[in-house]
Design a protein around this motif. Structure first.
Motif, PDB file in Angstrom:
ATOM      1  N   THR A 513       0.825  -1.209   0.000  1.00 44.31           N
ATOM      2  CA  THR A 513       0.000   0.000   0.000  1.00 44.31           C
ATOM      3  C   THR A 513       0.857   1.256   0.000  1.00 44.31           C
ATOM      4  O   THR A 513       0.578   2.214  -0.741  1.00 44.31           O
ATOM      5  N   ALA A 514       1.902   1.270   0.830  1.00 45.98           N
ATOM      6  CA  ALA A 514       2.765   2.452   0.901  1.00 45.98           C
ATOM      7  C   ALA A 514       3.376   2.755  -0.463  1.00 45.98           C
ATOM      8  O   ALA A 514       3.382   3.911  -0.919  1.00 45.98           O
ATOM      9  N   MET A 515       3.874   1.728  -1.149  1.00 46.23           N
ATOM     10  CA  MET A 515       4.484   1.942  -2.459  1.00 46.23           C
ATOM     11  C   MET A 515       3.444   2.370  -3.491  1.00 46.23           C
ATOM     12  O   MET A 515       3.707   3.237  -4.330  1.00 46.23           O
ATOM     13  N   THR A 516       2.256   1.777  -3.426  1.00 47.78           N
ATOM     14  CA  THR A 516       1.215   2.116  -4.388  1.00 47.78           C
ATOM     15  C   THR A 516       0.749   3.552  -4.223  1.00 47.78           C
ATOM     16  O   THR A 516       0.588   4.286  -5.202  1.00 47.78           O
ATOM     17  N   VAL A 517       0.525   3.970  -2.979  1.00 45.34           N
ATOM     18  CA  VAL A 517       0.071   5.338  -2.727  1.00 45.34           C
ATOM     19  C   VAL A 517       1.156   6.336  -3.129  1.00 45.34           C
ATOM     20  O   VAL A 517       0.873   7.374  -3.747  1.00 45.34           O
ATOM     21  N   MET A 518       2.409   6.033  -2.800  1.00 50.33           N
ATOM     22  CA  MET A 518       3.500   6.929  -3.186  1.00 50.33           C
ATOM     23  C   MET A 518       3.626   6.998  -4.704  1.00 50.33           C
ATOM     24  O   MET A 518       3.829   8.077  -5.274  1.00 50.33           O
ATOM     25  N   GLY A 519       3.497   5.849  -5.377  1.00 47.77           N
ATOM     26  CA  GLY A 519       3.568   5.840  -6.835  1.00 47.77           C
ATOM     27  C   GLY A 519       2.461   6.665  -7.460  1.00 47.77           C
ATOM     28  O   GLY A 519       2.694   7.444  -8.390  1.00 47.77           O
ATOM     29  N   ALA A 520       1.238   6.518  -6.945  1.00 48.74           N
ATOM     30  CA  ALA A 520       0.108   7.287  -7.471  1.00 48.74           C
ATOM     31  C   ALA A 520       0.287   8.779  -7.206  1.00 48.74           C
ATOM     32  O   ALA A 520      -0.033   9.621  -8.056  1.00 48.74           O
ATOM     33  N   SER A 521       0.835   9.115  -6.040  1.00 48.33           N
ATOM     34  CA  SER A 521       1.028  10.525  -5.690  1.00 48.33           C
ATOM     35  C   SER A 521       2.090  11.170  -6.580  1.00 48.33           C
ATOM     36  O   SER A 521       1.894  12.279  -7.097  1.00 48.33           O
ATOM     37  N   VAL A 522       3.213  10.469  -6.755  1.00 47.11           N
ATOM     38  CA  VAL A 522       4.287  11.008  -7.603  1.00 47.11           C
ATOM     39  C   VAL A 522       3.817  11.111  -9.047  1.00 47.11           C
ATOM     40  O   VAL A 522       4.083  12.106  -9.731  1.00 47.11           O
ATOM     41  N   SER A 523       3.095  10.077  -9.504  1.00 45.17           N
ATOM     42  CA  SER A 523       2.583  10.104 -10.875  1.00 45.17           C
ATOM     43  C   SER A 523       1.644  11.282 -11.078  1.00 45.17           C
ATOM     44  O   SER A 523       1.705  11.982 -12.099  1.00 45.17           O
ATOM     45  N   GLY A 524       0.766  11.531 -10.104  1.00 41.95           N
ATOM     46  CA  GLY A 524      -0.152  12.660 -10.205  1.00 41.95           C
ATOM     47  C   GLY A 524       0.573  13.986 -10.217  1.00 41.95           C
ATOM     48  O   GLY A 524       0.220  14.902 -10.980  1.00 41.95           O
ATOM     49  N   ALA A 525       1.617  14.095  -9.380  1.00 44.14           N
ATOM     50  CA  ALA A 525       2.385  15.344  -9.333  1.00 44.14           C
ATOM     51  C   ALA A 525       3.099  15.586 -10.654  1.00 44.14           C
ATOM     52  O   ALA A 525       3.125  16.718 -11.166  1.00 44.14           O
ATOM     53  N   VAL A 526       3.677  14.523 -11.223  1.00 40.22           N
ATOM     54  CA  VAL A 526       4.380  14.674 -12.505  1.00 40.22           C
ATOM     55  C   VAL A 526       3.398  15.031 -13.611  1.00 40.22           C
ATOM     56  O   VAL A 526       3.691  15.856 -14.483  1.00 40.22           O
ATOM     57  N   ASP A 527       2.221  14.413 -13.582  1.00 40.48           N
ATOM     58  CA  ASP A 527       1.191  14.768 -14.576  1.00 40.48           C
ATOM     59  C   ASP A 527       0.878  16.257 -14.520  1.00 40.48           C
ATOM     60  O   ASP A 527       0.745  16.930 -15.548  1.00 40.48           O
ATOM     61  N   ARG A 528       0.754  16.772 -13.297  1.00 38.37           N
ATOM     62  CA  ARG A 528       0.432  18.198 -13.155  1.00 38.37           C
ATOM     63  C   ARG A 528       1.605  19.065 -13.593  1.00 38.37           C
ATOM     64  O   ARG A 528       1.414  20.138 -14.198  1.00 38.37           O
ATOM     65  N   ILE A 529       2.835  18.609 -13.286  1.00 40.48           N
ATOM     66  CA  ILE A 529       4.008  19.377 -13.688  1.00 40.48           C
ATOM     67  C   ILE A 529       4.115  19.441 -15.209  1.00 40.48           C
ATOM     68  O   ILE A 529       4.392  20.480 -15.798  1.00 40.48           O
ATOM     69  N   VAL A 530       3.892  18.273 -15.847  1.00 41.66           N
ATOM     70  CA  VAL A 530       4.018  18.207 -17.302  1.00 41.66           C
ATOM     71  C   VAL A 530       2.952  19.048 -17.993  1.00 41.66           C
ATOM     72  O   VAL A 530       3.207  19.723 -18.991  1.00 41.66           O
ATOM     73  N   THR A 531       1.737  19.029 -17.450  1.00 43.09           N
ATOM     74  CA  THR A 531       0.627  19.707 -18.125  1.00 43.09           C
ATOM     75  C   THR A 531       0.410  21.137 -17.658  1.00 43.09           C
ATOM     76  O   THR A 531      -0.242  21.916 -18.357  1.00 43.09           O
ATOM     77  N   LYS A 532       0.937  21.497 -16.488  1.00 44.52           N
ATOM     78  CA  LYS A 532       0.667  22.821 -15.925  1.00 44.52           C
ATOM     79  C   LYS A 532       1.166  23.929 -16.859  1.00 44.52           C
ATOM     80  O   LYS A 532       2.342  24.030 -17.154  1.00 44.52           O
TER      81      LYS A 532
END
Length: 851
Positions: A513-532
């Protein structure tokens, strides 16, 4: 007593089987990891040592690389040239001197795509001896390149692309792509090439022109005559080299030692990671072993009491139980060692398929591997059985003869709950403290607090099991009736046993769970960085992140279908006495490519020669619209810039932004990492093709949409998570064995109860349903605890990464978390198949007569 221990092991073979399997799997993981890492390390060391078999001394110029030139850190004007080669060739004891011109060279396949990866694409010079052959690169087809427009390719790359001698091949270095003729195919024992890198050979003059600069070498290899000392030759070589610059000389032995050290460091990190997951499996196994011996002792209370009654001392009882554990641990460890050798061989075969060309060799089974596997398995088993053994020695003969069970006293549960509460509070305090502190220090604090908190939770699980499982009571009764009610009561009847069984799953689910939540959080942040703020359709960049040429930016801007484009030029200036990164943009096209959010001022002021400042930097430096910034440029001139606006941070832009017309006079060699493109008709395949053709179909140049960039990063995260899931699969398997083991022994312990239930009307299907639901409830209890704890740990770690990853917030992937819970329920259902079947087939009268 030792004979008694042997007889007990033989008498309970079935009940001890799962324990043996748990220890065997954990030990096998340890042994397999050590065999694999030792084998790979030895193969890589042997492979790398071949690279310097013909080198006595190697002279290298660290400044002779495209990366060094791009950063303008050449370390001086000294260079390795033909004159240097001639000087070294004239030294006493020198057999042969070879000038090497090496650098980045990409090769396109027949479709125009890059062969291999950009970071492992190399080019070098063909340096034939007097006989016309280059001993370092023996040709298997054709001949070496002799003039401009000719190349030779390594065999693996040529085969991968389907090239034959005489074909036209497109290659690209740090300049424009070129079409050249393939004159030869060669082999090499260079480990980088055998591991999948591409190597393109040019004639020496072309290699210097294409990769470095005319007449320049990046290295010189000196081969000494037989009997010549490498150290003595090194001293003679150094005496002939320029004293300034970034030129160094090392012996072949030093180079081999450096490579060996590098291999050891790389394999050491891998071994540590794999052993950490093996340790997790063994840690899970501890719960199973302790649970097994606790239940065996409870079931053998009368037997142990009788031994005490006829004169056996407490120490003898303890030693008897530990002797059983020793036998089980030794048997399981030997089996685990043998299995581990097979796992090591399978891992080696697997990595060879995943990484084509990876060095290989015979399996290395070091004495340390054998000793570690055996000691680890035996030690884990004996330590796990220690508390049950001590508990067995404390059974009072008279009290034990009167009862078949020795439940935990109220005092022991109170002590356990107090200890668990203290550990949990300490662990959570450390985790919260690390989260608030942030940064690398905070992460270390969290790493220290997480195990403490997990152990505290495990100690408290018996206390938590009753109220948590009670919540499922109404649902179980509504869905399954009487079997559901019985399942709930059985699950909370012995909270210690339930907690120990659930803890095994809690460990795995916490980490997953810890790895999955961290992966989803980092992925979401990168998505926002790329598209912002990005409204451009495509981003043009180099696959090896090298600087793009201004000419390329001009060609892209003129490509058919391009409505607007801008190169993002990067430079470092001294602004108000402090180094600062500055971006140069096309101010007219910027609004069509980036949507800047302005806190003050306007982006239009770029056209007036003013500067935009990122909000955080503006606040830190006290800059506002109208402020003047003193600038010291790299070309030695000075000037003043007026702040025309303050904007919110964008990943693509530096903290200071100026018009390219302001930057151009002060940036001799502009560093262009990205070109933004807006199409007349949006992002279309036609536009992508047009832009790619404008680059000369350069295989190094990537033309990607935002979605493609996000997908590329998400693939990296998915690969890392899948690898972690695979490594954790062993611990989950061990946890499943724990559930099976506990239920099987619980069924044996409750034979009389099951017989009575059958006698009063509960049919075989009801018995099965009862055992199935009990297993599912225990599994879900452990899973829910793990998901909650893992989510909390992920939030804490994410709190320390917000400075490194802007905009990082904890995102819970509810779909995946729900899937984990469903899988945990399925695990409980599958684990109960055999125990439930066994319980349903118990003979009614025989079970009722059980003592």
């Amino acid at each position: 007593m030792f004979r008694t221990a042997l007889r007990n092991v033989a008498a309970h073979k079935g009940r001890l089987l799962m324990t043996v399997l748990a220890v065997m799997l954990g030990t096998a993981f340890v042994a397999g990891t050590m065999v694999f890492s030792d084998t790979l390390g030895k193969a890589m060391t042997n492979s790398y040592s071949k690279s310097y078999s013909d080198v006595s001394v190697q002279v290298t110029d660290a400044s002779a690389s495209a990366y060094a030139r791009a950063s303008e850190k050449t370390g001086g004007d000294a260079e390795l040239t033909k004159a240097t080669v001639d000087q070294l060739a004239a030294l006493p004891g020198v057999e042969r001197v070879r000038g090497v011109a090496a650098g980045f060279t990409a090769v396109a396949d027949r479709k125009g795509d890059l062969i291999g990866q950009a970071y492992s694409a190399y080019g070098a010079n063909w340096a034939p001896a007097a006989d016309g052959k280059d001993p370092r690169y023996p040709m298997v087809e054709g001949q070496g390149p002799k003039k401009a427009g000719e190349i030779a390719l390594d065999r693996a790359s040529a085969d991968k692309a389907g090239y034959k001698v005489g074909d036209t091949v497109r290659v690209a270095g740090n300049g424009p792509a070129q079409d050249v003729k393939l004159t030869g195919v060669f082999t090499t024992d260079d480990p980088q090439i055998t591991a999948g890198a591409t190597l393109t050979l040019f004639d020496t003059a072309t290699a210097q022109q294409f990769l470095l600069s005319p007449g320049r070498f990046s290295a010189i290899d000196v081969q000494g005559k037989p009997g010549t000392s490498q150290t003595a030759l090194q001293e003679a070589v150094i005496a002939k080299l320029p004293k300034e610059g970034a030129i160094t000389a090392k012996t072949g032995d030093q180079l081999t030692a450096d490579q060996t050290k590098m291999v050891e460091q790389s394999t050491s990190g891998m071994k540590t990671m794999l052993l950490a997951f093996a340790g997790i499996s063994l840690f899970v196994g501890i719960f199973i072993i302790a649970n097994t011996f606790t239940m065996l002792i409870a079931q053998r209370t009368k037997e142990l009491a009788l031994l005490r009654a006829i004169g056996a001392a407490r120490g003898q009882i303890t030693r008897s139980v530990l002797a059983e554990a020793l036998l089980i641990g030794l048997t399981a460890s030997v089996a685990g060692l043998v299995t581990g050798i097979g796992i090591g061989a399978a891992m080696q075969a697997g990595i060879a398929k995943l990484a084509e060309g990876m060095p290989t060799g015979p399996l290395v089974i070091a004495p340390a591997t054998v000793i570690t596997a055996l000691v680890t398995g035996v030690l884990v088993t004996v330590v796990s059985a220690l508390l049950p053994a001590l508990r067995a020695s404390r059974i009072a003969p008279v009290a034990a003869m009167a009862s078949g069970d020795a439940p935990a006293t109220q005092k022991s549960l109170i002590v356990r709950n107090v200890i668990g509460s203290l550990l949990t509070a300490a662990g959570f305090a450390m985790i919260l403290g690390g989260a608030s502190k942030g940064g690398e220090t905070g992460r270390y604090v969290i790493m220290g607090g997480a195990p403490v908190a997990m152990i505290g939770i495990f100690v408290l699980l018996p206390l938590l099991s009753r109220p948590v499982i009670a919540l499922a009571g109404p649902l179980l009764a509504a869905v399954a009736g009487t079997p559901g009610k019985l399942a709930r009561r059985n699950a909370v009847r012995n909270p210690r046993r339930t907690a120990t069984t659930a803890a095994a799953l809690t460990i795995g689910l916490t980490l997953v769970t810890a790895m999955t939540v961290m992966g989803a959080s980092v992925s979401g942040a990168v998505d926002r960085i790329v598209t912002k703020g990005v409204v451009a359709d495509y981003k043009v960049s180099s696959a090896n992140r090298m600087s793009l040429s201004p000419e390329l930016a001009e060609k892209v801007a003129k490509a058919p279908g391009v409505a607007a484009s801008s190169a993002l030029t990067n430079a470092y200036w001294d602004l108000d006495g402090k180094d600062a990164a500055v971006s140069g943009v096309n101010p007219q096209n910027l609004p069509k490519l980036l949507d800047l959010t302005m806190d003050a001022g306007s982006a239009d002021t770029l056209t007036k020669g003013q500067v935009l400042v990122e909000a955080g930097i503006a606040k830190k430096r006290g800059l506002t619209v109208g402020s003047t910034v003193k600038a010291d440029f790299l070309d030695g001139t000075t000037g003043a810039l007026t702040v025309g606006g303050v904007y919110q941070s964008l990943d693509l832009l530096s903290p200071f932004v100026v018009a390219d017309s302001v930057m151009a006079p002060h940036a001799k060699d502009a560093d262009i990492r990205d070109i933004l493109v807006k199409g007349t008709d949006g992002a279309t395949s036609t536009l992508a093709k047009s832009v790619k053709e404008a680059t000369g179909n350069n295989p190094v140049i990537e033309v990607k949409t935002q979605a493609q960039m996000k997908e590329e990063f998400n693939q990296i995260i998915s690969f890392a998570l899948n690898m972690m899931y695979g490594l954790l699969a062993m611990s989950v398997l061990v946890a499943v064995l724990g559930v099976v083991n506990t239920l099987a022994m619980s069924v044996f312990e409750r034979k009389r109860e099951i017989g009575m239930l059958r006698a009063i009307g509960l049919d075989r299907r009801g018995i099965k349903r009862m055992v199935h639901l009990e297993s599912v409830v225990i599994s879900l209890f452990g899973a829910v605890t793990g998901v909650l704890l893992g989510s909390f740990l992920a939030w804490a770690v994410n709190s320390t990464l917000d400075s490194a990853i802007p905009g990082l917030v904890t995102e819970l992937p509810y779909g995946q978390l729900l899937l984990f819970l469903l899988m945990a329920g399925l695990v409980g259902l599958v684990a109960a198949l055999w125990p439930a079947r066994r319980a349903s087939k118990l003979d009614i009268l025989t079970s009722i007569k059980t003592d």
